[in-house]
Design a protein around this motif. Structure first.
Motif, PDB file in Angstrom:
ATOM      1  N   TYR A   3      29.053  41.341  55.307  1.00  0.00           N
ATOM      2  CA  TYR A   3      28.283  41.516  56.537  1.00  0.00           C
ATOM      3  C   TYR A   3      27.600  42.875  56.521  1.00  0.00           C
ATOM      4  O   TYR A   3      28.193  43.880  56.136  1.00  0.00           O
ATOM      5  N   ILE A   4      26.348  42.878  56.961  1.00  0.00           N
ATOM      6  CA  ILE A   4      25.560  44.110  56.983  1.00  0.00           C
ATOM      7  C   ILE A   4      24.986  44.321  58.381  1.00  0.00           C
ATOM      8  O   ILE A   4      24.904  43.390  59.191  1.00  0.00           O
ATOM      9  N   SER A   5      24.583  45.548  58.657  1.00  0.00           N
ATOM     10  CA  SER A   5      24.010  45.874  59.966  1.00  0.00           C
ATOM     11  C   SER A   5      22.561  45.427  60.052  1.00  0.00           C
ATOM     12  O   SER A   5      21.808  45.508  59.077  1.00  0.00           O
ATOM     13  N   THR A   6      22.159  44.985  61.236  1.00  0.00           N
ATOM     14  CA  THR A   6      20.762  44.608  61.478  1.00  0.00           C
ATOM     15  C   THR A   6      19.817  45.795  61.305  1.00  0.00           C
ATOM     16  O   THR A   6      18.613  45.603  61.165  1.00  0.00           O
ATOM     17  N   ARG A   7      20.359  47.027  61.319  1.00  0.00           N
ATOM     18  CA  ARG A   7      19.500  48.208  61.182  1.00  0.00           C
ATOM     19  C   ARG A   7      19.557  48.822  59.798  1.00  0.00           C
ATOM     20  O   ARG A   7      18.939  49.857  59.542  1.00  0.00           O
ATOM     21  N   GLY A  28      23.463  49.141  64.976  1.00  0.00           N
ATOM     22  CA  GLY A  28      23.047  47.748  64.821  1.00  0.00           C
ATOM     23  C   GLY A  28      24.202  46.780  65.052  1.00  0.00           C
ATOM     24  O   GLY A  28      25.288  47.162  65.495  1.00  0.00           O
ATOM     25  N   LEU A  29      23.951  45.513  64.737  1.00  0.00           N
ATOM     26  CA  LEU A  29      24.949  44.453  64.892  1.00  0.00           C
ATOM     27  C   LEU A  29      25.195  43.812  63.532  1.00  0.00           C
ATOM     28  O   LEU A  29      24.269  43.647  62.742  1.00  0.00           O
ATOM     29  N   GLU A 323      18.350  41.312  69.086  1.00  0.00           N
ATOM     30  CA  GLU A 323      18.224  42.095  67.852  1.00  0.00           C
ATOM     31  C   GLU A 323      18.618  41.256  66.633  1.00  0.00           C
ATOM     32  O   GLU A 323      17.973  41.333  65.578  1.00  0.00           O
ATOM     33  N   ARG A 324      19.666  40.452  66.765  1.00  0.00           N
ATOM     34  CA  ARG A 324      20.090  39.596  65.651  1.00  0.00           C
ATOM     35  C   ARG A 324      19.026  38.534  65.338  1.00  0.00           C
ATOM     36  O   ARG A 324      18.761  38.229  64.174  1.00  0.00           O
ATOM     37  N   ILE A 325      18.434  37.963  66.378  1.00  0.00           N
ATOM     38  CA  ILE A 325      17.411  36.925  66.175  1.00  0.00           C
ATOM     39  C   ILE A 325      16.194  37.526  65.480  1.00  0.00           C
ATOM     40  O   ILE A 325      15.648  36.947  64.532  1.00  0.00           O
ATOM     41  N   LEU A 326      15.767  38.707  65.934  1.00  0.00           N
ATOM     42  CA  LEU A 326      14.605  39.360  65.321  1.00  0.00           C
ATOM     43  C   LEU A 326      14.894  39.714  63.861  1.00  0.00           C
ATOM     44  O   LEU A 326      14.013  39.586  62.999  1.00  0.00           O
ATOM     45  N   TRP A 327      16.129  40.120  63.581  1.00  0.00           N
ATOM     46  CA  TRP A 327      16.521  40.432  62.194  1.00  0.00           C
ATOM     47  C   TRP A 327      16.423  39.183  61.322  1.00  0.00           C
ATOM     48  O   TRP A 327      15.878  39.218  60.212  1.00  0.00           O
ATOM     49  N   LEU A 328      16.924  38.062  61.819  1.00  0.00           N
ATOM     50  CA  LEU A 328      16.844  36.799  61.082  1.00  0.00           C
ATOM     51  C   LEU A 328      15.390  36.434  60.781  1.00  0.00           C
ATOM     52  O   LEU A 328      15.049  36.059  59.659  1.00  0.00           O
ATOM     53  N   SER A 332      15.516  39.684  57.361  1.00  0.00           N
ATOM     54  CA  SER A 332      16.581  40.697  57.196  1.00  0.00           C
ATOM     55  C   SER A 332      16.012  42.092  56.929  1.00  0.00           C
ATOM     56  O   SER A 332      16.578  42.856  56.145  1.00  0.00           O
ATOM     57  N   ASP A 333      14.923  42.415  57.614  1.00  0.00           N
ATOM     58  CA  ASP A 333      14.266  43.716  57.424  1.00  0.00           C
ATOM     59  C   ASP A 333      14.913  44.773  58.323  1.00  0.00           C
ATOM     60  O   ASP A 333      14.468  45.015  59.445  1.00  0.00           O
ATOM     61  N   GLY A 334      15.989  45.394  57.811  1.00  0.00           N
ATOM     62  CA  GLY A 334      16.735  46.382  58.602  1.00  0.00           C
ATOM     63  C   GLY A 334      15.901  47.567  59.020  1.00  0.00           C
ATOM     64  O   GLY A 334      16.052  48.106  60.115  1.00  0.00           O
ATOM     65  N   ARG A 335      14.982  47.991  58.149  1.00  0.00           N
ATOM     66  CA  ARG A 335      14.146  49.158  58.479  1.00  0.00           C
ATOM     67  C   ARG A 335      13.248  48.855  59.681  1.00  0.00           C
ATOM     68  O   ARG A 335      13.114  49.671  60.592  1.00  0.00           O
ATOM     69  N   LEU A 336      12.635  47.669  59.678  1.00  0.00           N
ATOM     70  CA  LEU A 336      11.770  47.281  60.805  1.00  0.00           C
ATOM     71  C   LEU A 336      12.584  47.185  62.095  1.00  0.00           C
ATOM     72  O   LEU A 336      12.162  47.701  63.142  1.00  0.00           O
ATOM     73  N   ILE A 337      13.757  46.524  62.030  1.00  0.00           N
ATOM     74  CA  ILE A 337      14.572  46.338  63.236  1.00  0.00           C
ATOM     75  C   ILE A 337      15.038  47.687  63.773  1.00  0.00           C
ATOM     76  O   ILE A 337      15.039  47.918  64.991  1.00  0.00           O
ATOM     77  N   LYS A 338      15.413  48.603  62.893  1.00  0.00           N
ATOM     78  CA  LYS A 338      15.820  49.950  63.316  1.00  0.00           C
ATOM     79  C   LYS A 338      14.684  50.627  64.080  1.00  0.00           C
ATOM     80  O   LYS A 338      14.877  51.184  65.167  1.00  0.00           O
ATOM     81  N   THR A 339      13.466  50.566  63.533  1.00  0.00           N
ATOM     82  CA  THR A 339      12.301  51.183  64.185  1.00  0.00           C
ATOM     83  C   THR A 339      12.046  50.563  65.556  1.00  0.00           C
ATOM     84  O   THR A 339      11.851  51.270  66.548  1.00  0.00           O
TER      85      THR A 339
END
Length: 483
Positions: A3-7, A28-29, A323-328, A332-339
Motif C-alpha cells: 500500500y502506498i500513499s495517494t500523495r 495522504g491516504l 482524494e482516493r478517487i482522484l488518485w485512481l 496513481s499520480d501521487g505528485r499531482l494529487i499532492k499538489t
C-alpha cells in the motif's frame, strides 16, 4: 500486495501497516499499489457466492496469506458477521417501479458501517494479540461511524477507542448508541461543533507524527483502508443480485446508486469498477453537495457552511475519500494529487484539471436531494410498498424516482429507518422502533463534553496519555513503540 500513499511521499507498507495507520505520514491516504483485475470467468464463478463468501474472496486479494492465512481470514470474517440479525447478512428488497434496495443495515447498530467495522475490529484484534501490542483508536463521527466502531472493539483488552460526536447534530438514537456503552476501553466526547470541526483536532493529532507513533494512535474512520476494502463486496453482491443472466458474451451493466457523505463507500465502488465489475455508479448527496459539484463542474470547493439536513450523517463538507478517487483516475499520480490537495487545504477551493474532471464525470453520475425531495421519496416508497426508508436511503430513492433507467438499478441503503424517527415523523409516517432501540432511552450514559473555546486536541492528548500510562502500569512493562 503493498500500500502506498495517494500523495506519493511515503514508502510502501503491508496490509498490517495500512490497517494500523490513520492518514499516511505525508497527509495522504493508503491505497493498494495495484488493483487486481478479474476476468469474466471469475465473475461468473463468484455470482453464486453469499455476501460473507464474497467478502472472503475480495479480502484475500488484498491481504496476503503469509500475513493472515486463508483459514484464519475466513474465521475472522465469520466471527465479524456472527452478530448480524439477517441470515444473509445483507438483504435485497425488490419493490415496485424497479426500486431495488440493498439493505446494508442488519448489524448491531442498524447501519452499513457495521459490515466493514466488524471485520476491521477482528483484523485489529488478530494482529494485536499476535504482537502483544496496545493501540488507541481515534474516531470522528457524523452519526453512525462512532457507534459501529465502538461495537466492533468494545471490551477488547488491547485497544482503547476515543470517539468525538457533534453534540445535538446526531439523532438521539445515534448518540445513545455511543454514550450508553459503559466499557473501560470506550471514551466518548460530545463536542459542541459540527462534523467538519471535530475532524480538525483529529487531523492535528495524526499530523503530530511523534505523538501518534509513541501512543500508537490509529483511525477507524473511512480513512482506514480496511473499511474501504470490505465495502467493495457491496458492489459485487448488488451486481449479482440485480444483473440478469451472466451467460451472454458481454456481461450486462447494473447501475448502483450510492448515498455519499465522506466518500468511503463510493470509493469502494470505483475500485470494484476498476477491478472489472460492469457497473455504472451514481453518487447521491443531500444539500451539502460538494461531491455533486465536483462531478458536474470540477468544482471541489467548500460552501460557506454545513447545512443541517434530514440525512444528517451526510452533512459533510470535506469528503476526504475523494482524494482516493482522484488518485485512481489520475493513474496513481501521487505528485499531482499532492499538489491538488495542498492547494485545497490552503484555500478550500479547487478547480480540477480538465482531463481529471472528464475522467471523473465519465466514472460517476451524481445528484443532490433537498429535504423536500427526501421526504417525498420516503412518502412515495411507503405509499407504494409499505416500506420505510431512512432519509439517507431516500436520497438514493429520490434519484431512482426522478431518473428513468434502461438497465437494472440498485440503491444502497446505509441505515435502518428505525434510527431516524424525527425524519419519519416529518414525512408524516409512523416510526417502527425495535425493542433494543427503545431500551436505549432508559440506559445509563457516559460522555465528556468538549466546549467551544477549549483546546480539543489538548484534551484528547491528555486522555490518551492517561490511558497509555494506565495500560503500561497494568501490562507491567514500558509503553509499546509504534510500528
Amino acid at each position: 500486495m503493498e500500500y502506498i500513499s495517494t500523495r506519493g511521499g511515503t514508502g510502501a507498507v503491508d496490509f498490517e501497516g495500512a490497517l494500523f495507520s490513520g492518514y499516511a505520514p505525508d497527509g495522504g491516504l493508503f491505497m493498494p499499489q495495484r488493483i487486481p483485475s478479474l476476468d469474466r470467468d471469475t465473475l461468473r464463478r463468484w455470482s453464486s457466492l453469499s455476501y460473507p463468501e464474497l467478502v472472503k474472496e475480495l479480502c484475500s486479494l488484498f491481504i496476503p496469506a503469509e500475513l493472515v492465512p486463508r483459514n484464519v481470514l475466513s474465521e475472522l470474517i465469520d466471527k465479524a458477521f456472527s452478530r448480524f440479525r439477517h441470515k444473509n447478512v445483507v438483504h435485497l428488497s425488490r419493490l415496485k417501479d424497479g426500486l431495488n434496495i440493498l439493505e446494508l443495515w442488519h448489524g448491531v447498530t442498524y447501519a452499513f458501517k457495521d459490515l466493514s467495522l466488524s471485520c476491521t475490529g477482528q483484523f485489529l484484534q488478530y494482529f494485536l494479540e499476535k504482537r502483544q501490542k496496545h493501540v488507541n483508536i481515534l474516531v470522528g463521527t457524523s452519526g453512525d461511524t462512532g457507534s459501529s466502531a465502538i461495537e466492533s472493539v468494545r471490551g477488547q483488552k488491547n485497544l482503547d477507542i476515543f470517539v468525538l460526536l457533534p453534540k445535538g447534530l446526531c439523532t438521539q438514537i445515534q448518540e445513545l448508541q455511543m454514550t450508553t456503552v459503559i466499557e473501560d476501553n470506550v471514551h466518548v466526547f460530545a463536542a459542541h461543533g459540527n462534523s467538519d470541526e471535530i475532524d480538525e483536532p483529529i487531523k492535528e493529532l495524526f499530523a503530530d507524527v511523534d505523538f501518534a507513533g509513541k501512543y500508537n494512535v490509529m483511525s477507524l474512520n473511512s480513512v482506514n483502508w480496511s473499511r474501504i476494502m470490505v465495502q467493495i463486496a457491496h458492489y459485487f453482491y448488488a451486481y449479482f443480485q440485480c444483473a440478469p443472466s451472466l451467460d451472454a458474451t458481454q456481461l450486462p451493466m447494473v447501475e448502483i446508486v450510492v448515498p455519499t457523505g465522506g466518500g468511503g463507500n463510493i470509493t469502494a465502488g470505483c475500485i470494484a469498477q476498476k477491478m472489472g465489475l460492469p457497473i455504472r455508479l451514481v453518487t447521491v448527496v443531500n444539500s451539502n453537495d460538494i461531491i455533486h459539484r465536483t462531478v458536474q463542474h470540477g468544482d471541489f470547493s467548500l460552501a460557506e457552511s454545513v447545512k443541517a439536513t434530514l440525512a444528517s450523517a451526510m452533512d459533510i463538507q470535506e469528503p476526504y475519500n475523494v482524494e482516493r478517487i482522484l488518485w485512481l483516475l489520475s493513474g496513481s499520480d501521487g505528485r499531482l494529487i499532492k499538489t491538488l490537495m495542498e492547494q485545497f487545504n490552503i484555500s478550500k477551493r479547487l478547480k480540477l484539471p480538465e482531463d481529471l474532471h472528464r475522467k471523473l464525470s465519465e466514472t460517476l453520475g451524481s445528484c443532490s436531494a433537498s429535504d423536500q425531495d427526501i421526504v417525498g421519496a420516503m412518502r412515495r416508497c411507503w405509499e407504494e410498498n409499505q416500506y420505510l426508508l431512512c432519509p439517507h436511503s431516500a436520497v438514493a430513492a429520490h434519484y431512482h424516482y426522478s431518473q428513468p433507467h434502461s438497465i437494472p438499478r440498485c440503491c444502497l441503503a446505509p441505515a435502518s429507518a428505525a434510527k431516524f424517527q424525527d425524519a419519519i415523523l416529518r414525512a408524516g409516517l409512523a416510526p417502527q422502533i425495535p425493542p433494543e432501540i427503545s431500551a436505549l432511552t432508559a440506559m445509563e450514559t457516559r460522555s465528556t463534553p468538549l466546549e467551544r473555546g477549549q483546546d480539543w486536541a489538548q484534551v484528547l492528548r491528555g486522555r490518551i496519555e492517561a490511558v497509555a500510562q494506565h495500560w503500561e502500569a497494568q501490562a507491567g512493562h514500558s509503553a509499546p513503540q509504534g510500528r
